[in-house]
Design an enzyme around this catalytic site. Structure first.
Site, mmCIF file in Angstrom:
data_model
loop_
_atom_site.group_PDB
_atom_site.id
_atom_site.type_symbol
_atom_site.label_atom_id
_atom_site.label_comp_id
_atom_site.label_asym_id
_atom_site.label_seq_id
_atom_site.Cartn_x
_atom_site.Cartn_y
_atom_site.Cartn_z
ATOM 1 N N GLY A 12 4.720 -2.435 -3.795
ATOM 2 C CA GLY A 12 5.695 -3.347 -4.379
ATOM 3 C C GLY A 12 5.092 -4.334 -5.376
ATOM 4 O O GLY A 12 5.742 -4.711 -6.356
ATOM 5 N N ASN A 13 3.824 -4.741 -5.147
ATOM 6 C CA ASN A 13 3.222 -5.761 -6.020
ATOM 7 C C ASN A 13 2.925 -5.226 -7.431
ATOM 8 O O ASN A 13 2.611 -5.996 -8.320
ATOM 9 C CB ASN A 13 1.940 -6.331 -5.394
ATOM 10 C CG ASN A 13 0.789 -5.337 -5.389
ATOM 11 O OD1 ASN A 13 0.999 -4.141 -5.228
ATOM 12 N ND2 ASN A 13 -0.411 -5.827 -5.562
ATOM 13 N N LYS A 131 16.312 0.506 9.857
ATOM 14 C CA LYS A 131 16.003 -0.176 8.592
ATOM 15 C C LYS A 131 17.248 -0.863 8.037
ATOM 16 O O LYS A 131 18.209 -0.208 7.618
ATOM 17 C CB LYS A 131 15.509 0.834 7.547
ATOM 18 C CG LYS A 131 14.210 1.496 7.907
ATOM 19 C CD LYS A 131 13.024 0.626 7.539
ATOM 20 C CE LYS A 131 11.761 1.268 8.078
ATOM 21 N NZ LYS A 131 10.600 0.432 8.023
ATOM 22 N N LYS A 216 7.326 5.225 1.549
ATOM 23 C CA LYS A 216 6.690 5.767 0.340
ATOM 24 C C LYS A 216 5.248 6.236 0.606
ATOM 25 O O LYS A 216 4.769 7.166 -0.031
ATOM 26 C CB LYS A 216 6.736 4.769 -0.826
ATOM 27 C CG LYS A 216 5.829 3.558 -0.678
ATOM 28 C CD LYS A 216 4.738 3.532 -1.696
ATOM 29 C CE LYS A 216 3.817 2.355 -1.575
ATOM 30 N NZ LYS A 216 3.771 1.518 -0.417
ATOM 31 N N LYS A 279 0.430 2.961 6.071
ATOM 32 C CA LYS A 279 -0.606 3.387 5.102
ATOM 33 C C LYS A 279 -1.740 4.107 5.826
ATOM 34 O O LYS A 279 -2.215 5.159 5.376
ATOM 35 C CB LYS A 279 -1.168 2.185 4.334
ATOM 36 C CG LYS A 279 -0.111 1.476 3.506
ATOM 37 C CD LYS A 279 -0.705 0.370 2.670
ATOM 38 C CE LYS A 279 0.363 -0.593 2.213
ATOM 39 N NZ LYS A 279 1.559 0.019 1.636
#
Ligand code: ADP
Ligand code: MG
Length: 316
Positions: A12-13, A131, A216, A279
């Protein structure tokens, strides 16, 4: 494949730095910065497929659709919102990658592939959607939507009611052959946006969009496994991964083996669920499937991390 191929999942960053920088112009600046670092990688000889998150963007798209519905416009379904987010983010990355390649005098085309990810309709996540998506509703609004649209709705910590959807495990990449052909042709490829547009394969073989969200990091791990990438690179907001994250015993890790990563995951306390844990899991799945190395760092340190100077390297 003879070339060195990296699947890069950008976080996102790389698009939204903070709450005060959410405009298209700000997202362009952030994407351009990350693209610069990725182009340095390409200059060093890597072929890359870039995947990206879409959480805030898909949230904005949905919010606009909800506001539009109040004005009589037809509501957009969640899979279509996901497709829109791939379009807008893919456009920005394709353009910034093009511009950065051009600045370096590298003659390489860039293409963005709209991508659908097949999930299993029997994935347990569909029985227990967790979610939250879309805006807050009153209890009566929420219950009306549950009755009319079949939504699962929950009360969110006293702040109001929200719709929740499943986050199933990605199983298959519909556009895999297309992505593979682009990489083989030396085309910088942008794909697996937001983990992919979630679809199911119906009994008659047709694809159909479903209301779900895909992680993702999981989606990009699947691609890395399928194309037997040389590297899974996860670019996020931290330079390295820590164990005992956020505690006085926090320790930043330079290297870990697959076995160590699995042991830390099992301990459960090191990597936050919903941020670092997926991750690490994405890296574990890649290495278990025969991948050689996975690297986690932030955009500005990609070059240094590839030279072994920083980042967290996880090896088979
Ligand atoms: P992205 O958009 O890149 O997926 P996330 O916010 O989901 O970003 O995940 C990155 C964040 O994970 C970091 O900014 C950090 O705050 C958090 N995090 C959780 N556990 C750890 C850990 N063990 N080591 C480092 N960062 C961690
Ligand atoms: Mg994340």
């Amino acid at each position: 494949m003879t070339k060195k191929v990296a699947v890069i999942a950008i976080g996102g960053n790389s698009l939204i730095k903070d709450k005060d920088h959410q405009s298209c112009a700000d997202q362009y600046i952030a994407a351009d910065e990350t693209s610069k670092h990725i182009v340095n990688m390409i200059e060093a000889g890597w072929e890359v497929v870039v995947g990206h998150g879409n959480g805030p963007q898909v949230g904005f798209i949905l919010q606009k659709a909800e506001l539009g519905e109040k004005e009589g416009l037809a509501m957009a379904s969640l899979d279509v919102c996901g497709a829109q987010s791939q379009g807008q983010i893919g456009y920005m990355l394709a353009q910034t990658m093009h511009n950065q390649l051009r600045k370096k005098g590298i003659d390489k085309p860039v293409a963005c592939v709209l991508e659908q990810t097949i999930v299993d309709p029997n994935d347990p996540a569909f029985k227990n959607p967790t979610k939250p998506i879309g805006g807050f509703m009153s209890e009566s609004e929420a219950k009306a939507k549950a009755a009319s649209e079949g939504w699962t709705v929950v009360e969110d910590a006293g702040r109001g009611w929200r719709r929740v959807v499943a986050s199933p495990i990605p199983k298959e990449i519909v556009e895999l052959d297309a992505i593979q052909a682009l990489i083989e042709a030396g085309i910088v490829t942008i794909s697996i946006g937001g983990g992919g547009i979630p679809v199911i394969r119906k009994e008659n073989g047709d694809l159909e969009g479903v209301a779900a969200v895909i992680d993702k990091d999981f989606g990009n791990s699947l691609l890395a496994r399928e194309i037997k990438a040389d590297l899974l690179l996860i670019s996020t907001a931290v330079e390295k991964v820590a164990i005992n994250f956020g505690t006085p015993d926090e320790k930043w890790i330079d290297k870990m083996t697959l076995a160590e990563a699995k042991a830390y995951m099992e301990e459960g306390k090191h990597f936050k669920s919903g941020s670092m844990a997926p991750k690490i899991q994405a890296c574990i799945w890649f290495l278990e499937a025969g991948g050689k190395q996975a690297l986690i760092t932030n955009p500005e340190n990609i070059g240094r991390a590839l030279r072994g100077e920083t980042g967290t390297l996880i090896t088979a």
